[in-house]
Motif scaffolding. Sequence first.
Motif, PDB file in Angstrom:
ATOM      1  N   ALA A 121      -9.741 -15.331   0.794  1.00  0.00           N
ATOM      2  CA  ALA A 121     -10.398 -14.175   0.165  1.00  0.00           C
ATOM      3  C   ALA A 121     -11.859 -14.091   0.592  1.00  0.00           C
ATOM      4  O   ALA A 121     -12.395 -13.004   0.836  1.00  0.00           O
ATOM      5  CB  ALA A 121     -10.276 -14.270  -1.351  1.00  0.00           C
TER       6      ALA A 121
ATOM      7  N   GLN B 264      -6.052 -19.587  -1.131  1.00  0.00           N
ATOM      8  CA  GLN B 264      -6.241 -18.166  -1.423  1.00  0.00           C
ATOM      9  C   GLN B 264      -7.727 -17.843  -1.520  1.00  0.00           C
ATOM     10  O   GLN B 264      -8.198 -16.824  -0.997  1.00  0.00           O
ATOM     11  CB  GLN B 264      -5.556 -17.804  -2.746  1.00  0.00           C
TER      12      GLN B 264
ATOM     13  N   LEU C 206      -3.142 -14.061   3.140  1.00  0.00           N
ATOM     14  CA  LEU C 206      -3.427 -14.171   1.705  1.00  0.00           C
ATOM     15  C   LEU C 206      -2.160 -13.929   0.881  1.00  0.00           C
ATOM     16  O   LEU C 206      -1.869 -14.630  -0.092  1.00  0.00           O
ATOM     17  CB  LEU C 206      -4.508 -13.141   1.339  1.00  0.00           C
TER      18      LEU C 206
END
Lengths: 256, 419
Positions: free
Chosen positions: B217, B213, B204
């Motif tokens: 996540a 991202q 990340l």
Amino acid sequence: MPQETRKSFHEELDGVKRDVARLAAMVTDAIPRGTEVLLAADLEGAQVLIQGDDELDTLSLAIEEHCYQVLALQQPVAGDLRALVTALRLNSEIERSGDLVVNIAKATRRLYASSFSPAVRGIIEHMSEEATRLTRAAIDAYLDGDANLAAAIDDMDDTLDNLQRDFIEAIFSAHDDDGLDLEVAVQLALIARFYERIGDHAVNIGERVQYMVTGWLPEHTGAARVEQRRRIDEGSDLESGRVASDNGSPPADGDA
Amino acid sequence: MAAFTLGVLVGGVVAALGVTVMRRRREATTSAVLDQVDPPTGGADGNRDLLDRIGRVVDDLVNARTDADVARQRLEEALERLAEGIVVCDSAGQIVFTNRSGAGLSDPRHEDALVAAAVSQALGSALSGTADSRSVDLFGPPARIISVDAQPLGDDQAPTGAVATIIDESRLRRLEAVRSDFVANVSHELKTPIGGLALLAEALSEAGDGEEQQRLAERVLHEAHRVSRVVDDLLALGEIEGDLAPRRERVAVGELLARTRADVAVLAEASAIEVDMAPAGEDLAVVGDVVQLTSALSNLVENAVKYSGGASPVVVRAHPEDRFVRFTVRDRGIGIPRRDLDRVFERFYRVDQARSRITGGTGLGLAIVRNVVQGHGGRVELTSREGEGTTVTVRVPRAVGCAQPDEASGRAPSPQALS
């Protein structure tokens, strides 16, 4: 008085019975092991079982020779003779069941890397339990001299035969519906036969135990039927013979 | 003449005593006897005195024999009642003593025959002077490990016999296996997702693309939730085990079932599996903690749904049975292999690792069920066959008394379990 004591026939027979019980225990311990090895695809375990059969063969050989020795030296008769002969026959039935477990272990190698559906696995497990149960019951009948239990083994074997049929069906549908490999399907069918034959050996043991206790075998019933038919044939021959010699007068009533 | 007869009598008694004594190999007593018997002094008094003395010696011998007998009997009884099996043989290999625990080896069949053969071999080895130790591995079921240890008796060079001890080590071995598996499993269950989190966090921090991202996540969140569930379950388990004063309230079975249904609703719908719950009798209730009991039942129904393997419904029933309420959760799914049946209640024990990963199980469900049920003074049993399905039966103590609140105080009457 001579130092060496000559063992009585019944001491020898007890010794033979103990050895037969031990041989049977080795086999009834091996059957669920074979199943476990098959379902877990345990190649190492299969090897251990296959080698373990040598011990079984050694004991079986020892029992056989012991029986011959006792037969020759003690020359038993009647019930005693039946008991010893039964032990000999049981010895070979049990040893063959042991060979069938080796066959199951060898099949593990052939089936390595195949996976089967839970339904197939469940039936294999069930057949294994039944085969073990039958063998144990047969040995109980032998050790207790229980002719009734021995006679019941044949009926108990029906469960195993039904399971084998269910199994074949399950294999067919696995092949048709789930794409189970034909080669694997054939191997599985052969394995089912192994369990079924263990059951048959247990039935044979049951028959021999009945013979030991009562002096009767299923073959005796067959032989009795042959004898009956022979008498009927002889009787009707006599009838036709009489008619011919009487020159036309009707045969007397109630002739045998 | 009388003296001569008495002399013969005395001589006879002494000789008899002597033979008896020598049979018992009590040389000390022999000299004690001989010491006490003085030659006849002659006369009636002397003879009576002599007879008295002989009488006392005989009494002493008899008492000594009784004491020795009692001591021997006590020792034999102690041997007899030992939990371990004891088999003793003489120098010819003939069995001369078997205690109660070893009695099955006298006329052995099935598994006993295998143990008896091992005992026989071990004794044979001991008789030749070498102590022998071996173990017998019985498949069963139930699987057992029996260890046999044989020692020679008397002189090692020329033993007068041998003794074999037979000990069932199954429980010990099983506990060892459970413990080592648990340690391995728990570290795996926690380390894997945490390791995953670390990797994802690293990725990340290096990811440029907003979309990537976002994706990473989400993965982080997923793994974090997984660890969180494992930790929650472990804590719940710890709490149940450490609970010294568990809640004991009247819990209506109907409410228990309703809560369970609510808990599993999402999963059942997602799997399109029907959960068939027949309503319980109105007054049917158990004694315990509603949260724990709901958790246990939900775990069982969730398992049934996950491993149902098809279209067949999961059947949940509750019936009164003596002083318990019997809950059954039955599915017609893939079942549990025989080799796993003994171990499914262990923490983190998985029958199929891959499948559990997909269904998101923590491996603690059944352990929680067992702990809750046992904590409530109940029992849980599981029967299963592969390809046919699984049935779990839970028995929980039943509540006696009616549900109406106490008229005078306005409080619900405190529940009592049927005892």
